[in-house]
Design a protein around this motif. Structure first.
Motif, PDB file in Angstrom:
ATOM      1  N   GLY A  29      97.511  82.244 -34.242  1.00  7.52           N
ATOM      2  CA  GLY A  29      96.663  83.133 -33.457  1.00  7.52           C
ATOM      3  C   GLY A  29      95.399  82.535 -32.898  1.00  7.52           C
ATOM      4  N   PHE A  30      95.201  81.221 -33.047  1.00  8.24           N
ATOM      5  CA  PHE A  30      94.007  80.572 -32.503  1.00  8.24           C
ATOM      6  C   PHE A  30      94.296  79.995 -31.115  1.00  8.24           C
ATOM      7  CE2 PHE A  30      92.778  80.899 -36.832  1.00  8.24           C
ATOM      8  CZ  PHE A  30      91.400  80.742 -36.894  1.00  8.24           C
ATOM      9  N   ARG A  31      93.222  79.810 -30.357  1.00  4.27           N
ATOM     10  CA  ARG A  31      93.320  79.163 -29.060  1.00  4.27           C
ATOM     11  C   ARG A  31      92.408  77.948 -29.046  1.00  4.27           C
ATOM     12  NH1 ARG A  31      90.721  79.672 -23.821  1.00  4.27           N
ATOM     13  NH2 ARG A  31      89.263  81.192 -24.697  1.00  4.27           N
ATOM     14  N   HIS A  32      92.941  76.811 -28.591  1.00  2.17           N
ATOM     15  CA  HIS A  32      92.123  75.597 -28.499  1.00  2.17           C
ATOM     16  C   HIS A  32      91.239  75.683 -27.264  1.00  2.17           C
ATOM     17  CE1 HIS A  32      91.701  71.057 -27.701  1.00  2.17           C
ATOM     18  NE2 HIS A  32      90.858  71.414 -28.634  1.00  2.17           N
ATOM     19  N   ASN A  33      89.930  75.651 -27.470  1.00  3.38           N
ATOM     20  CA  ASN A  33      88.985  75.720 -26.357  1.00  3.38           C
ATOM     21  C   ASN A  33      87.884  74.685 -26.589  1.00  3.38           C
ATOM     22  OD1 ASN A  33      87.282  76.277 -24.279  1.00  3.38           O
ATOM     23  ND2 ASN A  33      86.767  78.368 -24.918  1.00  3.38           N
ATOM     24  N   PRO A  34      88.060  73.465 -26.090  1.00  9.72           N
ATOM     25  CA  PRO A  34      87.064  72.406 -26.323  1.00  9.72           C
ATOM     26  C   PRO A  34      85.714  72.686 -25.685  1.00  9.72           C
ATOM     27  CG  PRO A  34      88.726  71.694 -24.745  1.00  9.72           C
ATOM     28  CD  PRO A  34      89.206  72.992 -25.312  1.00  9.72           C
ATOM     29  N   GLU A  35      85.646  73.674 -24.775  1.00 11.19           N
ATOM     30  CA  GLU A  35      84.381  73.996 -24.112  1.00 11.19           C
ATOM     31  C   GLU A  35      83.646  75.171 -24.761  1.00 11.19           C
ATOM     32  OE1 GLU A  35      83.400  71.954 -21.794  1.00 11.19           O
ATOM     33  OE2 GLU A  35      85.319  70.890 -22.002  1.00 11.19           O
ATOM     34  N   SER A  36      84.210  75.746 -25.802  1.00  9.84           N
ATOM     35  CA  SER A  36      83.609  76.919 -26.418  1.00  9.84           C
ATOM     36  C   SER A  36      82.239  76.590 -27.010  1.00  9.84           C
ATOM     37  CB  SER A  36      84.517  77.470 -27.517  1.00  9.84           C
ATOM     38  OG  SER A  36      83.916  78.569 -28.164  1.00  9.84           O
ATOM     39  N   GLU A  37      81.256  77.470 -26.764  1.00  8.42           N
ATOM     40  CA  GLU A  37      79.924  77.293 -27.334  1.00  8.42           C
ATOM     41  C   GLU A  37      79.777  77.977 -28.688  1.00  8.42           C
ATOM     42  OE1 GLU A  37      76.730  78.203 -24.757  1.00  8.42           O
ATOM     43  OE2 GLU A  37      77.290  76.688 -23.250  1.00  8.42           O
ATOM     44  N   ALA A  38      80.701  78.875 -29.000  1.00 14.25           N
ATOM     45  CA  ALA A  38      80.653  79.563 -30.292  1.00 14.25           C
ATOM     46  C   ALA A  38      82.067  79.715 -30.836  1.00 14.25           C
ATOM     47  CB  ALA A  38      79.981  80.917 -30.155  1.00 14.25           C
ATOM     48  N   PRO A  39      82.745  78.586 -31.117  1.00 16.60           N
ATOM     49  CA  PRO A  39      84.108  78.685 -31.645  1.00 16.60           C
ATOM     50  C   PRO A  39      84.093  79.258 -33.060  1.00 16.60           C
ATOM     51  CG  PRO A  39      83.312  76.440 -31.807  1.00 16.60           C
ATOM     52  CD  PRO A  39      82.273  77.202 -31.032  1.00 16.60           C
ATOM     53  N   ASN A  40      85.193  79.849 -33.456  1.00 13.71           N
ATOM     54  CA  ASN A  40      85.307  80.335 -34.829  1.00 13.71           C
ATOM     55  C   ASN A  40      85.448  79.187 -35.819  1.00 13.71           C
ATOM     56  OD1 ASN A  40      86.967  82.406 -32.926  1.00 13.71           O
ATOM     57  ND2 ASN A  40      85.716  83.483 -34.435  1.00 13.71           N
ATOM     58  N   LEU A  41      86.133  78.122 -35.381  1.00 12.86           N
ATOM     59  CA  LEU A  41      86.388  76.995 -36.282  1.00 12.86           C
ATOM     60  C   LEU A  41      86.226  75.687 -35.525  1.00 12.86           C
ATOM     61  CD1 LEU A  41      87.461  75.851 -39.018  1.00 12.86           C
ATOM     62  CD2 LEU A  41      89.764  76.056 -38.049  1.00 12.86           C
ATOM     63  N   VAL A  42      85.568  74.727 -36.166  1.00 14.22           N
ATOM     64  CA  VAL A  42      85.449  73.376 -35.640  1.00 14.22           C
ATOM     65  C   VAL A  42      86.072  72.415 -36.640  1.00 14.22           C
ATOM     66  CG1 VAL A  42      83.867  71.512 -35.000  1.00 14.22           C
ATOM     67  CG2 VAL A  42      83.370  73.864 -34.321  1.00 14.22           C
ATOM     68  N   LEU A  43      87.026  71.614 -36.173  1.00 11.00           N
ATOM     69  CA  LEU A  43      87.574  70.517 -36.966  1.00 11.00           C
ATOM     70  C   LEU A  43      86.763  69.278 -36.609  1.00 11.00           C
ATOM     71  CD1 LEU A  43      91.398  71.211 -36.462  1.00 11.00           C
ATOM     72  CD2 LEU A  43      89.977  71.880 -38.402  1.00 11.00           C
ATOM     73  N   ASN A  44      85.884  68.880 -37.513  1.00 10.90           N
ATOM     74  CA  ASN A  44      84.897  67.843 -37.236  1.00 10.90           C
ATOM     75  C   ASN A  44      85.308  66.536 -37.903  1.00 10.90           C
ATOM     76  OD1 ASN A  44      82.414  66.629 -36.468  1.00 10.90           O
ATOM     77  ND2 ASN A  44      81.554  67.110 -38.481  1.00 10.90           N
ATOM     78  N   PRO A  53      77.283  65.454 -38.139  1.00 11.00           N
ATOM     79  CA  PRO A  53      77.522  66.902 -38.124  1.00 11.00           C
ATOM     80  C   PRO A  53      77.820  67.446 -36.736  1.00 11.00           C
ATOM     81  CG  PRO A  53      75.177  66.470 -38.247  1.00 11.00           C
ATOM     82  CD  PRO A  53      75.858  65.124 -38.327  1.00 11.00           C
ATOM     83  N   TYR A  54      78.495  68.588 -36.725  1.00 13.22           N
ATOM     84  CA  TYR A  54      78.618  69.396 -35.514  1.00 13.22           C
ATOM     85  C   TYR A  54      77.508  70.426 -35.572  1.00 13.22           C
ATOM     86  CZ  TYR A  54      80.246  72.979 -32.282  1.00 13.22           C
ATOM     87  OH  TYR A  54      80.325  73.903 -31.261  1.00 13.22           O
ATOM     88  N   ARG A  55      76.679  70.478 -34.553  1.00 17.52           N
ATOM     89  CA  ARG A  55      75.530  71.380 -34.565  1.00 17.52           C
ATOM     90  C   ARG A  55      75.922  72.742 -33.996  1.00 17.52           C
ATOM     91  NH1 ARG A  55      70.859  69.688 -36.166  1.00 17.52           N
ATOM     92  NH2 ARG A  55      70.603  67.479 -36.618  1.00 17.52           N
ATOM     93  N   ARG A  56      76.085  73.693 -34.902  1.00 20.20           N
ATOM     94  CA  ARG A  56      76.468  75.045 -34.504  1.00 20.20           C
ATOM     95  C   ARG A  56      75.386  75.697 -33.648  1.00 20.20           C
ATOM     96  NH1 ARG A  56      77.073  73.954 -39.698  1.00 20.20           N
ATOM     97  NH2 ARG A  56      78.900  74.550 -40.924  1.00 20.20           N
ATOM     98  N   ARG A  57      75.850  76.579 -32.786  1.00 22.47           N
ATOM     99  CA  ARG A  57      74.928  77.422 -32.031  1.00 22.47           C
ATOM    100  C   ARG A  57      74.944  78.861 -32.539  1.00 22.47           C
ATOM    101  NH1 ARG A  57      77.445  74.012 -28.349  1.00 22.47           N
ATOM    102  NH2 ARG A  57      76.036  72.682 -27.133  1.00 22.47           N
ATOM    103  N   LEU A 187      67.942  69.290 -42.255  1.00 19.69           N
ATOM    104  CA  LEU A 187      67.532  70.343 -43.181  1.00 19.69           C
ATOM    105  C   LEU A 187      66.879  71.497 -42.427  1.00 19.69           C
ATOM    106  CD1 LEU A 187      67.353  71.249 -46.103  1.00 19.69           C
ATOM    107  CD2 LEU A 187      65.167  70.046 -46.279  1.00 19.69           C
ATOM    108  N   ARG A 188      66.052  71.168 -41.433  1.00 16.93           N
ATOM    109  CA  ARG A 188      65.437  72.226 -40.619  1.00 16.93           C
ATOM    110  C   ARG A 188      66.499  73.015 -39.862  1.00 16.93           C
ATOM    111  NH1 ARG A 188      61.514  68.162 -39.676  1.00 16.93           N
ATOM    112  NH2 ARG A 188      62.533  67.561 -37.721  1.00 16.93           N
ATOM    113  N   HIS A 189      67.529  72.322 -39.367  1.00 14.29           N
ATOM    114  CA  HIS A 189      68.602  72.998 -38.636  1.00 14.29           C
ATOM    115  C   HIS A 189      69.346  73.973 -39.554  1.00 14.29           C
ATOM    116  CE1 HIS A 189      71.800  73.539 -35.688  1.00 14.29           C
ATOM    117  NE2 HIS A 189      72.676  73.286 -36.642  1.00 14.29           N
TER     118      HIS A 189
END
Length: 353
Positions: A29-44, A53-57, A187-189
């Motif tokens: 049920g997932f969709r691959h979207n490399p341009e997503s700014e708020a993906p549900n899951l990141v495989l880092n 790290p991947y810096r979440r927004r 740490l601040r992030h």
């Protein structure tokens, strides 16, 4: 539609693993979207030399960092946990080509999936509950705690005694020194995104009245719960519109955040007026009913799963619920009563499955 993306520069043998897991996620049920700014899951994809790290927004993004290793370490917690923290991950996947993958969570859970039939599907199924969970970790502090409670009461004194007892039983791992592992910028992030002051394990609470309860703070030494607003906080409600825990604090104290499990305790207290106290420890007991999935701490889904098990118990006021690959949540009439019931019955090593 749930979205995921792959981040980082995978090694040649890690790339097909990530692609295989991605295809299995898409089938679930997932969709691959490399341009997503708020993906549900990141495989880092990370390396031991550069756990970037991947810096979440957004808080809603869960990060699974993936590390290729030549072999599995003898002590996965000690050797792999720093990579999980440095990469700002919710979960770490240590992949050994030809053997399989081991998962390591922030809550100290660690378990594996061997390579073989349905390998990618099994890995994706492990990730799906994490990626689809909803965090309830925002706190709203209101300086309206009654002056007569600024120094605590007999209930907070019982929390202090209980914390001391858990220390005697060696059930309180030292707070993880996150500030020693993360550079100041990271740490601040983390603090800005999740509002955490540190990592510690276990929590306890006690009912004050029909709606409110005292609860231990996040990232504090549970063996020394003394200061109101810093070590112990008054939880008064959950606001679903703001998806936040509401807290009463003294006006003169800069408060710490309440434990991330506050939403779980709130659900149990609201449904079961006879429950007077709740204890969560990273230990186990034989034959306890357990949640089906390894939901992350602080999520609505974990709270609901535990609340369901408490409801199913013969006596919800004296329930013991296992949190898969994590520990126990125990209800009681009081903290003293809980400690009397469980003394000598706890297994310090949580079984991993």
């Amino acid at each position: 539609m749930w979205e995921y993306l792959i981040h980082g520069e995978p090694t040649p043998r890690l790339k097909p693993f990530l692609e295989g897991v991605g295809k299995a996620l898409e089938a679930q049920g997932f969709r691959h979207n490399p341009e997503s700014e708020a993906p549900n899951l990141v495989l880092n994809a990370i390396t031991p030399e550069n756990p970037r790290p991947y810096r979440r927004r957004a808080q809603a993004t869960f990060v699974a960092s993936v590390l290729e290793l030549p072999e599995f370490p003898q002590d996965p917690l000690r050797e792999l946990y720093p990579y999980l923290v440095r990469a700002l991950s919710n979960v770490l996947l240590a992949y050994v080509p030809g053997q399989g993958v081991k998962f390591l969570t922030l809550e100290l859970g660690h378990y594996g999936e061997p390579e073989g039939k349905g390998f990618y599907e099994r890995v994706a199924a492990r990730l799906r509950p994490i990626a689809c969970s909803r965090l309830v970790i925002n706190n709203i502090f209101e300086p309206d705690l009654e002056p007569e409670l600024w120094q605590g009461d007999e209930l907070t004194e019982s929390m202090y005694r209980a914390g001391k007892k858990l220390k005697e039983w060696d059930l309180l791992p030292a707070p993880f020194p996150i500030e020693e592992i993360l550079p100041p910028e990271d740490l601040r992030h983390v603090k800005r995104l999740y509002g955490i002051g540190g990592l510690s394990y276990g929590n306890l609470s006690v009912r004050k009245d029909e709606k409110r309860f005292w609860m231990s703070a996040s990232g504090v030494d549970k063996a020394n719960l003394r200061e109101i607003g810093r070590d112990i906080l008054m939880v008064k409600d959950y606001d679903p519109e703001r998806n936040a825990i509401l807290l009463s604090v003294p006006p003169h104290v800069e408060p710490r955040r309440v434990s991330v499990d506050a939403i779980e305790h709130w659900m149990i207290y609201r449904e079961h007026p006879e429950v007077g106290a709740i204890l969560h420890v990273h230990a186990w007991m034989e034959g306890v009913p357990a949640t089906a999935f390894n939901y992350p701490c602080g999520t609505y889904e974990l709270a609901q799963a535990v609340a369901d098990k408490v409801r199913e118990a013969p006596d919800p006021a004296r329930a013991v619920v296992g949190l898969k690959n994590h520990g126990l949540t125990i209800t009681g009439r009081s903290l003293d009563e809980i400690l009397e019931r469980i003394e000598g019955k706890l297994i310090r090593t949580v079984p991993m499955a």
